[in-house]
Write an enzyme that holds these catalytic residues in place. Structure first.
Site, PDB file in Angstrom:
ATOM      1  CB  CYS A 151      -0.984  -0.012   1.174  1.00 23.36           C
ATOM      2  SG  CYS A 151      -0.241   0.132   2.821  1.00 23.36           S
ATOM      3  CG  HIS A 201      -4.625   0.042   3.656  1.00 25.26           C
ATOM      4  ND1 HIS A 201      -3.925  -0.912   2.954  1.00 25.26           N
ATOM      5  CD2 HIS A 201      -5.492   0.606   2.768  1.00 25.26           C
ATOM      6  CE1 HIS A 201      -4.359  -0.950   1.708  1.00 25.26           C
ATOM      7  NE2 HIS A 201      -5.308  -0.035   1.569  1.00 25.26           N
ATOM      8  CG  HIS A 218      -6.575   0.572  -1.914  1.00 25.86           C
ATOM      9  ND1 HIS A 218      -6.806  -0.057  -0.703  1.00 25.86           N
ATOM     10  CD2 HIS A 218      -7.569   0.122  -2.738  1.00 25.86           C
ATOM     11  CE1 HIS A 218      -7.881  -0.824  -0.786  1.00 25.86           C
ATOM     12  NE2 HIS A 218      -8.358  -0.738  -2.010  1.00 25.86           N
TER      13      HIS A 218
END
Length: 343
Positions: free
Chosen positions: A258, A307, A319
């Site tokens: 991420c 994240h 993402h």
């Protein structure tokens, strides 16, 4: 002649023990026969557990990324310090050679000055502390001794700094190894769970992921204004990686985790941001209302901020989700949103 002796009877205690053991065995057999076989977890239950393991693996991945980034910085700092120490030692040797030449010249003209002789065989720090000896030195010798003293102090400080960073590096490498093992352990546990599924169940799960990725590609995104020209360029770079696989610890150009995606994308726009999601959370202005987000803002999720992705407009994020997925669009509401960051 045959013996008519009566056989020995078992004791009452022995009979009681044997009877109890037999009864227990019968009871256990009966329970085993009547017990229902343990239910195999359903595909949805396995998926929920696997998703949880993947989330824990991603959290450990960000810690791994942080330790890796710190290790690289420390290694560079140590190399620079060691170069400085080596150059400083050469300069110190040159200064000592120069003072030695002065002593040699003085010897040829009538003997070595006792003060210089003292320096050549002892610590100049102690020597210079004795003010009375300075009167016996020429101005050139005094200047040489002061330079030597300063260089020795500088070298001692640099050596200590290098030693401290080496110790820090050893600790960081241990942390890196532990977090890597934690990530690999979580992924292995997830794989074990997946291996309990039938081929048909695995195919169904993969089909769900494929549908999510295809739906992502068709998502009608909002055309909201980007936070800045650089953010627009970074977001565009991230869009060019749609479909790239998630790989923990990866930061492009063919696979990403991420924060690897967001840091890589901003680098393409000429902006350097930290490597980890937690550090990226402090890389700009925080935006706590989703209504105030603009395309290209970073968005942080989960309480520990493990994240991160790009805001894509229309309530969507772009993402790298987790292991087993690809870079894609997804609803911002699929994860616990914390805040946005405008770089």
């Amino acid at each position: 002649m045959a013996s008519h002796r009566r056989p020995k009877q078992p004791s009452r205690t022995r009979v009681t023990v044997l009877t109890a053991t037999a009864a227990a065995a019968v009871a256990l057999t009966s329970q085993a026969a009547n017990a229902a076989p343990s239910a195999k977890p359903s595909k949805d239950e396995v998926k929920a557990k696997v998703d949880k393991l993947y989330e824990e693996a991603e959290s450990a991945t960000e810690k791994y990324n942080g330790a890796k980034e710190k290790q690289q910085k420390l290694e560079k700092q140590i190399d620079n310090l060691q170069d400085k120490v080596a150059r400083g030692q050469d300069e110190l040797n040159d200064l000592r050679d120069g003072l030695g030449s002065l002593a040699s010249a003085q010897y040829r003209s009538g003997g070595i000055d006792p003060s210089v002789q003292l320096f050549l065989s002892s610590d100049p720090d102690d020597y210079l502390d004795k003010a009375s000896t300075l009167d016996q030195l020429s101005s050139q010798q005094v200047e040489s001794l002061r330079k030597i003293q300063e260089k020795q102090r500088s070298l001692a400080q640099q050596r200590k700094e290098a030693a401290d960073k080496l110790a820090d590096l050893a600790t960081t490498r241990k942390e890196l190894r532990e977090n890597k093992e934690k990530v690999q352990g979580k992924l292995a546990d997830a794989q074990k769970l997946l291996n309990t599924l039938t081929a048909a169940e695995k195919a169904a799960m993969q089909a769900e992921e494929d549908r999510a990725s295809r739906a992502s590609a068709r998502t009608a995104l909002g055309s909201g204004q980007a936070a800045s020209g650089r953010a627009a360029a970074a977001y565009s770079a991230a869009q060019s990686k749609l479909g790239s696989p998630y790989v923990y610890g990866a930061s492009g150009p063919s696979s990403f985790d991420c924060s690897g995606l967001t840091s890589w994308a901003f680098a393409q726009a000429g902006v350097s941001i930290p490597r980890t999601s937690q550090a990226q959370a402090n890389a700009g202005t925080r935006i706590y209302s989703q209504a105030d987000l603009k395309v290209g803002d970073l968005v942080l999720f989960y309480g520990d901020l493990h994240h991160v992705g790009f805001y894509a407009g229309n309530g969507q994020v772009l993402h790298a989700p987790r292991t087993g997925t690809v870079v894609r669009y997804e609803s911002i509401n699929n994860m616990p949103f914390q805040f946005g960051v405008r770089i």
